[in-house]
Design a protein around this motif. Structure first.
Motif, PDB file in Angstrom:
ATOM      1  N   GLU A  57       0.818  -1.210   0.000  1.00 63.12           N
ATOM      2  CA  GLU A  57       0.000   0.000   0.000  1.00 63.12           C
ATOM      3  C   GLU A  57       0.853   1.262   0.000  1.00 63.12           C
ATOM      4  OE1 GLU A  57      -2.498  -0.406   3.388  1.00 63.12           O
ATOM      5  OE2 GLU A  57      -3.760  -1.977   2.480  1.00 63.12           O
ATOM      6  N   HIS A  58       2.045   1.156   0.569  1.00 63.47           N
ATOM      7  CA  HIS A  58       2.962   2.300   0.621  1.00 63.47           C
ATOM      8  C   HIS A  58       3.929   2.336  -0.563  1.00 63.47           C
ATOM      9  CE1 HIS A  58       1.910   3.995   4.571  1.00 63.47           C
ATOM     10  NE2 HIS A  58       1.624   2.744   4.903  1.00 63.47           N
ATOM     11  N   GLY A  59       3.756   1.423  -1.513  1.00 66.54           N
ATOM     12  CA  GLY A  59       4.604   1.417  -2.701  1.00 66.54           C
ATOM     13  C   GLY A  59       5.981   0.828  -2.480  1.00 66.54           C
ATOM     14  N   LEU A  60       6.186   0.194  -1.335  1.00 71.00           N
ATOM     15  CA  LEU A  60       7.502  -0.375  -1.039  1.00 71.00           C
ATOM     16  C   LEU A  60       7.654  -1.781  -1.605  1.00 71.00           C
ATOM     17  CD1 LEU A  60       7.889   0.859   2.642  1.00 71.00           C
ATOM     18  CD2 LEU A  60       8.712   1.932   0.544  1.00 71.00           C
ATOM     19  N   LEU A  61       6.531  -2.428  -1.912  1.00 70.47           N
ATOM     20  CA  LEU A  61       6.527  -3.726  -2.570  1.00 70.47           C
ATOM     21  C   LEU A  61       5.581  -3.678  -3.763  1.00 70.47           C
ATOM     22  CD1 LEU A  61       6.329  -6.435   0.269  1.00 70.47           C
ATOM     23  CD2 LEU A  61       8.338  -5.473  -0.823  1.00 70.47           C
ATOM     24  N   THR A  62       5.870  -4.517  -4.748  1.00 73.70           N
ATOM     25  CA  THR A  62       5.027  -4.617  -5.933  1.00 73.70           C
ATOM     26  C   THR A  62       4.714  -6.085  -6.188  1.00 73.70           C
ATOM     27  OG1 THR A  62       6.021  -2.658  -6.935  1.00 73.70           O
ATOM     28  CG2 THR A  62       4.863  -4.155  -8.407  1.00 73.70           C
ATOM     29  N   ARG A  63       3.449  -6.357  -6.535  1.00 72.46           N
ATOM     30  CA  ARG A  63       3.038  -7.728  -6.860  1.00 72.46           C
ATOM     31  C   ARG A  63       3.114  -7.919  -8.367  1.00 72.46           C
ATOM     32  NH1 ARG A  63      -1.765 -10.663  -7.988  1.00 72.46           N
ATOM     33  NH2 ARG A  63      -1.882 -12.679  -6.892  1.00 72.46           N
ATOM     34  N   GLU A  64       3.905  -8.910  -8.790  1.00 70.01           N
ATOM     35  CA  GLU A  64       4.036  -9.171 -10.223  1.00 70.01           C
ATOM     36  C   GLU A  64       2.884 -10.056 -10.694  1.00 70.01           C
ATOM     37  OE1 GLU A  64       6.743 -13.164 -10.256  1.00 70.01           O
ATOM     38  OE2 GLU A  64       7.594 -11.342 -11.078  1.00 70.01           O
ATOM     39  N   PRO A  65       2.674 -10.177 -12.032  1.00 68.52           N
ATOM     40  CA  PRO A  65       1.544 -10.954 -12.550  1.00 68.52           C
ATOM     41  C   PRO A  65       1.485 -12.393 -12.035  1.00 68.52           C
ATOM     42  CG  PRO A  65       2.491  -9.640 -14.291  1.00 68.52           C
ATOM     43  CD  PRO A  65       3.393  -9.470 -13.107  1.00 68.52           C
ATOM     44  N   ALA A  66       2.645 -13.000 -11.777  1.00 73.40           N
ATOM     45  CA  ALA A  66       2.660 -14.383 -11.307  1.00 73.40           C
ATOM     46  C   ALA A  66       2.270 -14.504  -9.841  1.00 73.40           C
ATOM     47  CB  ALA A  66       4.043 -14.997 -11.519  1.00 73.40           C
ATOM     48  N   GLY A  67       2.068 -13.367  -9.169  1.00 77.02           N
ATOM     49  CA  GLY A  67       1.638 -13.398  -7.781  1.00 77.02           C
ATOM     50  C   GLY A  67       2.744 -13.268  -6.767  1.00 77.02           C
ATOM     51  N   LYS A  68       3.986 -13.200  -7.222  1.00 81.27           N
ATOM     52  CA  LYS A  68       5.112 -13.026  -6.312  1.00 81.27           C
ATOM     53  C   LYS A  68       5.358 -11.539  -6.070  1.00 81.27           C
ATOM     54  CE  LYS A  68       7.404 -17.334  -7.629  1.00 81.27           C
ATOM     55  NZ  LYS A  68       8.656 -17.944  -8.133  1.00 81.27           N
ATOM     56  N   TYR A  69       6.158 -11.252  -5.053  1.00 79.48           N
ATOM     57  CA  TYR A  69       6.396  -9.866  -4.671  1.00 79.48           C
ATOM     58  C   TYR A  69       7.867  -9.494  -4.852  1.00 79.48           C
ATOM     59  CZ  TYR A  69       1.707  -9.768  -2.748  1.00 79.48           C
ATOM     60  OH  TYR A  69       0.352  -9.817  -2.612  1.00 79.48           O
ATOM     61  N   GLU A  70       8.078  -8.221  -5.224  1.00 76.86           N
ATOM     62  CA  GLU A  70       9.420  -7.683  -5.353  1.00 76.86           C
ATOM     63  C   GLU A  70       9.432  -6.270  -4.790  1.00 76.86           C
ATOM     64  OE1 GLU A  70      10.363  -7.681  -9.467  1.00 76.86           O
ATOM     65  OE2 GLU A  70       8.612  -6.492 -10.035  1.00 76.86           O
ATOM     66  N   LEU A  71      10.615  -5.724  -4.585  1.00 78.34           N
ATOM     67  CA  LEU A  71      10.731  -4.381  -4.039  1.00 78.34           C
ATOM     68  C   LEU A  71      10.101  -3.363  -4.985  1.00 78.34           C
ATOM     69  CD1 LEU A  71      14.388  -4.505  -2.669  1.00 78.34           C
ATOM     70  CD2 LEU A  71      12.260  -4.829  -1.399  1.00 78.34           C
ATOM     71  N   GLY A  72       9.420  -2.372  -4.422  1.00 76.64           N
ATOM     72  CA  GLY A  72       8.715  -1.389  -5.218  1.00 76.64           C
ATOM     73  C   GLY A  72       9.555  -0.174  -5.568  1.00 76.64           C
ATOM     74  N   ALA A  73       9.080   0.581  -6.551  1.00 75.94           N
ATOM     75  CA  ALA A  73       9.809   1.754  -7.027  1.00 75.94           C
ATOM     76  C   ALA A  73       9.918   2.832  -5.954  1.00 75.94           C
ATOM     77  CB  ALA A  73       9.114   2.326  -8.260  1.00 75.94           C
ATOM     78  N   ARG A  74       8.987   2.858  -5.016  1.00 76.48           N
ATOM     79  CA  ARG A  74       9.039   3.868  -3.959  1.00 76.48           C
ATOM     80  C   ARG A  74      10.337   3.773  -3.164  1.00 76.48           C
ATOM     81  NH1 ARG A  74       8.412   8.766  -2.238  1.00 76.48           N
ATOM     82  NH2 ARG A  74       7.946   8.938  -0.027  1.00 76.48           N
ATOM     83  N   LEU A  75      10.883   2.577  -3.051  1.00 77.14           N
ATOM     84  CA  LEU A  75      12.149   2.408  -2.329  1.00 77.14           C
ATOM     85  C   LEU A  75      13.274   3.175  -3.003  1.00 77.14           C
ATOM     86  CD1 LEU A  75      12.292  -1.313  -1.200  1.00 77.14           C
ATOM     87  CD2 LEU A  75      12.364   0.703   0.257  1.00 77.14           C
ATOM     88  N   ALA A  76      13.265   3.206  -4.348  1.00 74.08           N
ATOM     89  CA  ALA A  76      14.310   3.929  -5.073  1.00 74.08           C
ATOM     90  C   ALA A  76      14.261   5.412  -4.739  1.00 74.08           C
ATOM     91  CB  ALA A  76      14.157   3.710  -6.575  1.00 74.08           C
ATOM     92  N   ALA A  77      13.054   5.947  -4.628  1.00 76.61           N
ATOM     93  CA  ALA A  77      12.900   7.359  -4.275  1.00 76.61           C
ATOM     94  C   ALA A  77      13.421   7.625  -2.868  1.00 76.61           C
ATOM     95  CB  ALA A  77      11.436   7.772  -4.383  1.00 76.61           C
ATOM     96  N   LEU A  78      13.142   6.702  -1.952  1.00 78.68           N
ATOM     97  CA  LEU A  78      13.650   6.860  -0.585  1.00 78.68           C
ATOM     98  C   LEU A  78      15.170   6.743  -0.554  1.00 78.68           C
ATOM     99  CD1 LEU A  78      11.025   4.726   1.379  1.00 78.68           C
ATOM    100  CD2 LEU A  78      11.144   7.211   1.200  1.00 78.68           C
TER     101      LEU A  78
END
Length: 229
Positions: A57-78
């Motif tokens: 919800e805070h953009g720190l993680l992103t759910r990919e189409p396969a249902g797995k999670y990876e680090l979100g773009a918001r982390l790059a901004a931080l």
């Protein structure tokens, strides 16, 4: 009624677990399922899922189409805000060294007992280069960057085995962090900053470690000058 101290402890544990989710994904360097994250955190799947949803919800993680999670773009901004002046001053020099030597060049900083890559640049034109992602970390005891950082500590806190680094002004290593990879690093002492190092990582080179160190020393001086010493 739950006491304030118990509420505080519960909140602290939740925050700690959330941070661990980010660390687990950063270390994995690939998307992970909820089950895998829960397994690595050693918590029930439902707990892991609640943590993941909040981070998402805070953009720190992103759910990919396969249902797995990876680090979100918001982390790059931080991350861009971490030691922003050092990153800005180092980037032109890292780019110049990377393209000149055909090696990945990076700045590593001290984070408690570990050496962490702050910013890195891969060569524009190279047959083969090594990725050194910002945020990657390893113990100070392994690899050239860690020893270059340790060599800047006060003498009473400095391990004996880094005295040679202090004497010659650079550290080199081979296969200590990742098999078959070599690294050369020079100290990057900066006013107002914790000890840092400027380094290259590579598979092979016709240049000696001492020759690579001379180029890195010139780059380190340019970074210090850009920051006012």
């Amino acid at each position: 009624m739950v006491s304030d101290s118990r509420k505080t402890a519960s909140t602290s544990q939740t925050l700690s677990r959330g941070i661990r989710v980010l660390e687990v994904l950063a270390d994995a360097q690939e998307p992970l399922s909820v089950d895998r994250i829960a397994e690595r955190l050693e918590v029930h799947r439902s707990i892991a899922y609640r943590l993941i949803r909040t981070l998402e919800e805070h953009g720190l993680l992103t759910r990919e189409p396969a249902g797995k999670y990876e680090l979100g773009a918001r982390l790059a901004a931080l991350a861009a805000g971490i030691k922003h002046d050092l990153q800005a001053a180092a980037l032109p020099e890292l780019t110049a060294v990377a393209n000149e030597l055909g090696m990945t060049c990076f700045v590593a900083v001290m984070d408690r007992e570990e050496c962490v890559t702050l910013v890195s640049v891969e060569p524009r034109h190279a047959v083969a280069s090594v990725a050194q992602r910002p945020g990657s970390r390893h113990p100070f005891t392994a690899g050239a960057p860690g020893r270059a950082i340790l060599s800047q500590l006060p003498e009473e806190d400095r391990p004996a085995d880094v005295q040679e680094v202090s004497d010659r002004g650079y550290a080199d290593s081979h296969g200590e962090v990742i098999e078959n990879l070599s690294s050369v690093a020079v100290p990057l002492p900066l006013r107002g900053h914790a000890p840092a190092a400027l380094a290259v990582v590579y598979l092979s080179s016709a240049r000696t470690p001492a020759e690579l160190a001379e180029r890195l020393k010139a780059a380190a001086k340019a970074v210090r000058d850009a920051l006012g010493g």
